[in-house]
Design an enzyme around this catalytic site. Sequence first.
Site, PDB file in Angstrom:
ATOM      1  NE  ARG C 252      -1.824   1.859   3.564  1.00  0.00           N
ATOM      2  CZ  ARG C 252      -1.779   1.773   4.890  1.00  0.00           C
ATOM      3  NH1 ARG C 252      -2.471   0.841   5.520  1.00  0.00           N
ATOM      4  NH2 ARG C 252      -1.041   2.595   5.593  1.00  0.00           N
ATOM      5  CG  HIS C 256      -6.531   2.378   6.186  1.00  0.00           C
ATOM      6  ND1 HIS C 256      -6.669   1.112   5.689  1.00  0.00           N
ATOM      7  CD2 HIS C 256      -7.742   2.703   6.722  1.00  0.00           C
ATOM      8  CE1 HIS C 256      -7.905   0.679   5.914  1.00  0.00           C
ATOM      9  NE2 HIS C 256      -8.568   1.633   6.524  1.00  0.00           N
ATOM     10  CE1 TYR C 265       0.636   2.784   9.045  1.00  0.00           C
ATOM     11  CE2 TYR C 265      -0.765   4.349  10.204  1.00  0.00           C
ATOM     12  CZ  TYR C 265      -0.475   3.618   9.078  1.00  0.00           C
ATOM     13  OH  TYR C 265      -1.282   3.724   7.974  1.00  0.00           O
TER      14      TYR C 265
HETATM   15  C1  LIG Z   1     -15.061  -6.005  10.927  1.00  0.00           C
HETATM   16  C2  LIG Z   1     -14.273  -4.768  10.776  1.00  0.00           C
HETATM   17  N1  LIG Z   1     -13.400  -4.433  11.741  1.00  0.00           N
HETATM   18  C3  LIG Z   1     -12.674  -3.315  11.645  1.00  0.00           C
HETATM   19  C4  LIG Z   1     -12.814  -2.477  10.580  1.00  0.00           C
HETATM   20  C5  LIG Z   1     -11.987  -1.184  10.490  1.00  0.00           C
HETATM   21  N2  LIG Z   1     -10.969  -1.325   9.439  1.00  0.00           N
HETATM   22  C6  LIG Z   1     -11.204  -0.879   8.192  1.00  0.00           C
HETATM   23  S1  LIG Z   1      -9.962  -1.277   7.149  1.00  0.00           S
HETATM   24  C7  LIG Z   1      -9.086  -2.055   8.358  1.00  0.00           C
HETATM   25  C8  LIG Z   1      -7.769  -2.698   8.005  1.00  0.00           C
HETATM   26  C9  LIG Z   1      -7.917  -3.684   6.889  1.00  0.00           C
HETATM   27  O1  LIG Z   1      -6.682  -4.243   6.561  1.00  0.00           O
HETATM   28  P1  LIG Z   1      -6.523  -5.252   5.359  1.00  0.00           P
HETATM   29  O2  LIG Z   1      -7.497  -6.372   5.493  1.00  0.00           O
HETATM   30  O3  LIG Z   1      -5.102  -5.632   5.272  1.00  0.00           O
HETATM   31  O4  LIG Z   1      -6.970  -4.443   4.077  1.00  0.00           O
HETATM   32  P2  LIG Z   1      -6.310  -3.128   3.480  1.00  0.00           P
HETATM   33  O5  LIG Z   1      -6.994  -1.953   4.129  1.00  0.00           O
HETATM   34  O6  LIG Z   1      -4.854  -3.185   3.758  1.00  0.00           O
HETATM   35  O7  LIG Z   1      -6.628  -3.158   2.023  1.00  0.00           O
HETATM   36  C10 LIG Z   1      -9.755  -1.966   9.568  1.00  0.00           C
HETATM   37  C11 LIG Z   1      -9.255  -2.487  10.841  1.00  0.00           C
HETATM   38  C12 LIG Z   1     -13.747  -2.843   9.595  1.00  0.00           C
HETATM   39  N3  LIG Z   1     -13.970  -2.090   8.522  1.00  0.00           N
HETATM   40  N4  LIG Z   1     -14.451  -3.993   9.715  1.00  0.00           N
END
Ligand SMILES: Cc1ncc(C[n+]2csc(CCOP(=O)(O)OP(=O)(O)O)c2C)c(N)n1
Lengths: 325, 325, 358, 358
Positions: C252, C256, C265
């Site tokens: 990425r 985020h 971080y």
């Molecule tokens: C069930 C749930 N818990 C927490 C969140 C908050 N949240 C949104 S994105 C994220 C991180 C996701 O990481 P990843 O699966 O690696 O996907 P990326 O964002 O890196 O594409 C979090 C914790 C959420 N959307 N849904």
Amino acid sequence: MAKLTMIQALNQALGLAMEKDSRVIVLGEDVGRNGGVFRATEGLYDRFGPERVVDTPLAESAIVGSSVGLAIGGMRPIAEIQFLGFIYETMDQICTQAARLRFRSQSRYHVPIVIRAPYGGGIRTPEIHSDSLEALFVHTPGIKVVTPSTPYDAKGLLLGAINDPDPVLLMEPISLYRASHEEVPEDWYEVPLGTASVKRRGEDITVIAWGKMVATAEAAAKKAQIEHISVEVIDLRTLSPLDEDTIISSIQKTGRAVIVHEAVRTGGLGGELAAQIQERAFLSLEAPVLRVTGYDTPYPVPSVEDLWLPDVDRVLESIHQTIRY
Amino acid sequence: MAKLTMIQALNQALGLAMEKDSRVIVLGEDVGRNGGVFRATEGLYDRFGPERVVDTPLAESAIVGSSVGLAIGGMRPIAEIQFLGFIYETMDQICTQAARLRFRSQSRYHVPIVIRAPYGGGIRTPEIHSDSLEALFVHTPGIKVVTPSTPYDAKGLLLGAINDPDPVLLMEPISLYRASHEEVPEDWYEVPLGTASVKRRGEDITVIAWGKMVATAEAAAKKAQIEHISVEVIDLRTLSPLDEDTIISSIQKTGRAVIVHEAVRTGGLGGELAAQIQERAFLSLEAPVLRVTGYDTPYPVPSVEDLWLPDVDRVLESIHQTIRY
Amino acid sequence: MNPETEFPVYRVIDQDGQLVGERSGITNHQLKEFYRWLVTLRTLDQRAWNLQRQGRIGTYAPFSGQEAAQIGVAATLRPTDWICPSYRDWPVLAYLGTPLHYPLLGSMGHPEAGHIPDEIPSLPAQVVIAAQILHAVGLAWSAKLQRQDRIAVTFFGDGATSQGDFHEALNLASVMKVPVIFVAQNNQWAISVPVHRQMNTPTIAQRALAYNVEGIRVDGNDIAAVYQTFMDLQKRVREGSGPALVEAVTYRLGAHTTADDPTRYRIGDDDTPFRRGEPVARLRRYLENEHILSPSDFEAMDQDAKIVVDKAVETAEAYPKNPPETIFDHVYAELTPQLVRQRQEFAQHLSDGGDIHG
Amino acid sequence: MNPETEFPVYRVIDQDGQLVGERSGITNHQLKEFYRWLVTLRTLDQRAWNLQRQGRIGTYAPFSGQEAAQIGVAATLRPTDWICPSYRDWPVLAYLGTPLHYPLLGSMGHPEAGHIPDEIPSLPAQVVIAAQILHAVGLAWSAKLQRQDRIAVTFFGDGATSQGDFHEALNLASVMKVPVIFVAQNNQWAISVPVHRQMNTPTIAQRALAYNVEGIRVDGNDIAAVYQTFMDLQKRVREGSGPALVEAVTYRLGAHTTADDPTRYRIGDDDTPFRRGEPVARLRRYLENEHILSPSDFEAMDQDAKIVVDKAVETAEAYPKNPPETIFDHVYAELTPQLVRQRQEFAQHLSDGGDIHG
Ligand SMILES: Cc1ncc(C[n+]2csc(CCOP(=O)(O)OP(=O)(O)O)c2C)c(N)n1
Ligand SMILES: Cc1ncc(C[n+]2csc(CCOP(=O)(O)OP(=O)(O)O)c2C)c(N)n1
Ligand SMILES: [Mg+2]
Ligand SMILES: [Mg+2]
């Protein structure tokens, strides 16, 4: 027309739906060879085969989550959650996914699934098997919630649910599965979702109940009759969306209401009903709407459950209290 | 005494608790280096290290489920669920496990955990980030539910929750995190759980609200004052167990009530409150208790949310309606 | 079991744009078209970031760095294949025909962003981490039951693999042997949590062993490798080989979301190799090295991308606002009595000017 | 990766009571004591079944066939080790000192069955499949944080491995490197679902590969093998080697619970080897073969077991009923105002004779 128990009526409805529509499949834990722990799916595995009557792995979120996909893909899944107490495992898939996909996709998609779940007390189950959790789903837009009190309604509501384009939670009162027989038409018929049923006409007070509590309400009504109190008993049948008109017009007539439910009191559907009644029938009300409910504790062990559940005496007491107010 | 925002007050409370009691640890998604997506845990990672400020894997059931174990093992976990809308993922661990373990073990074990979760609307979050789900937990015996409307209460409720021997869900109104500053004592103090706060004394009508809606209620009260309507505003602060005495005695005085909440209407806590009010203050009531709430739809997209959420006009309208009844 | 040797990263073009594997079945023409897509999407993504910074759109989740991992998959699919994407997977949807203004609509709060054009069999972008993985299993299952020649493909992140739904989905898919491909984009971060704190394994692909499904690791920043992997894989899955889990190793590049500040971080970890090997620069180097495109070709493509993106922004900004009361129409097939009444109240409040009193 | 060779079933005594592995660190005296435990628990289990059939207790989940998988583990633990059991794990609790009438109390609806004696650090038997696995991770984590020399051990079934909580627990435990042992009793069935429909892998142990934790398969019906496995394993885990997943291959000889009828679904599968190799008969054969116990020893142990079980039944049946209103006292540390009022109403209703009007 045969006399059937509720479980037989449900079983017949499932069979009918599967015969009529090859898109209907049944999935869940132990619904296959075993025919479900309460035998709701008895015989279906032999009739329709393992492709359409599917024992899933032990994973409720997967049962509902894959049902969402199955439904969008063109199937009509009927998912069984073995006991309503375990539905917490799949709350996201029900409340955020199934119930919300129509909204999120601007009606491009809809999720015609039925989730069946045995619930309620009275048969000495181990802990966590008897909880009544309807309030959680009544508070969730996008899903409908129904619960029968008779074999006839059970079949009609299930077939209505199967034909409904939106997700429906069918809560099946365990203690009524084999409690009585009733004439049930063999063919397809539906109890329209969203309609309550007036089980007994009365003039002095309205008692609203659903599931197992309907019989308790009716028994209390009979006892009250002896004392010349005329009780109208309403079986909600559909808990979401509520049949407000039937409720309100009854109370406009009687001026008094008692609500009876198994679920714990605080935050239960009884509160919503009382709120609506006082809001829409305020000037008709001659006494506060009372609630007879489970207490605000977890569902207790078998040796206590009969004391904990609303019983005829408690309902009668509330009827008296309301009448004498 | 410094003027702090709510998020600063929460942050200070967390720091205090961790200083005072080495059993306190903070865990959740992004609570470590990042300091939480809203910065509630800012600086804690540097002060207390990665053993006590723990970025967990992305798994809400694990966050709460392991917290249950941590608590029984002697720790005092404070778990963050990044947004309340994702709490469905861990409903079993909250409602069946944490809330029920005291009961199931006959008080051998208790589960002193705090679950913090940002919630509520007003800041244009993406979908599913703004839901108000308090009703689900108010209906769950064994867990307490609190939500602050001011920085002072936020700190006091959090410290009260940390000291509580039972599981507490702290719902933090996102839109209030940085909405205002307030003098907040630096030291430890607690807002006792189970106590509502009368924000404004009045004679003609009681408006009950919590979280973000308290400000809306107060603004409506001010407008009403201009029309010589004297509004009492109650901030519930604790949603479970309810401070019934404060509520009921207010309505016994005013004879009228409006309840305001962000959550969808049907099955919301407003229903429970209206039910209790009409039950316990029936003869004092001069008009039906009205509810001003979110509508019975999923929380809408940002462009619609302000229209969907209760606003000052809608509250005022209900005040008028009630007064004129 | 050594994950590094059992699941080697499949790569065709390395960070420096050198061919290190076999180019098979991917023509120069395709590579050019891929490059056009990469540049266009990168341009869109950067523009979206800027629009948010200017306050013209709301929260936005940039996908820069992950374009190849998505386009390379999308290019191998058929128009009937089911897609279950997350919020970061607009490149997949764009490649399959979703107009470029859709991601902007989403961030502007237009509900239509959830209604992907009807001809693309995709669910709305999923916000709840890992929930869509189960939907993909159900969709693949429905295809199998109906003897349809279609598969389901779902996209999710490294963080998503920690969720229970991930596990339940892979297990169910394997037991039912349905045609689904699970695409884990390992972009090294879940918001602020690095993948080595998310899991204690060097690979995501090795989780396939827990379900007896095929597991593959591919360089997600190498579009040729992704494309070739999926050309083969989708064929096998379509023919009934069962589900597969692919780890696309990527990065990425940005934050985020626009609400995130990665400098808090991303401390001390050296991401130079990832940044150098990012998909657009990498493919450009290769196309340069091989003289497949000339400097003026690149110039022209950059220009084209700008024009296309300008147009998308224009479309998004001119997009008519849905009448707010239509939110009531998408809760159930028919309005319930409660919703009929509430819709009226809502509309009444609107016309009373409720919307200006917030 | 070949699961069968990577995770061979560790066995010391085979179905016929023949030594097929090395007995190490398990004395004849211990084996005798184990046999006494096995017989006692088997006797209890069969009695409970009968009591239910006579209507003297409610629903009961028999553990016959799984005694060795449980006793063999329990015997290696320290009194301070945390236990997170399921409803079928009374043998563990019994071995650790829980009086034998406890499982009966549970089935008779006495809430005290959830209050395992204070000196045994065990949670109440878990009903919600897999929920306790996460509690064990938290308990092990708390021990690690407090530098306590204790580990956590959790027991669950093959079906439980399909739940999201299983996955989340193993991942978290591995990332945090906490001292927890996950004991999957693969008894081949989850109610009516055979393990080969529960998962598409030949072993449960191989799931360890998905988390980079140690995975072990052991013959759960061979108490020597279980004991020896755990003697080594608990030492490693105690010393900080991180979590481990053990698959104890066993068989549920009876029904799922007294409410279940296995003849409906146990069709066509040949379970003769499992039945022949069940733990009591197997150990008896070995003790006979090796002349460690004589026929009269066996006779005496059977008699002792009967006496002990009679006593347990007596205790359970004489167990005083909790005053029903005490249910209100275990919801919160202090009664809320609502519960004070409801407790009163409840007691009032009781004294009005509410309980006879059901
Ligand atoms: C069930 C749930 N818990 C927490 C969140 C908050 N949240 C949104 S994105 C994220 C991180 C996701 O990481 P990843 O699966 O690696 O996907 P990326 O964002 O890196 O594409 C979090 C914790 C959420 N959307 N849904
Ligand atoms: C979350 C949840 N879902 C369903 C059930 C109903 N149920 C009780 S036991 C069982 C099967 C468990 O199988 P397994 O994990 O193999 O354990 P075993 O009973 O064989 O010991 C099921 C489905 C439950 N108790 N909890
Ligand atoms: Mg990621
Ligand atoms: Mg099993």
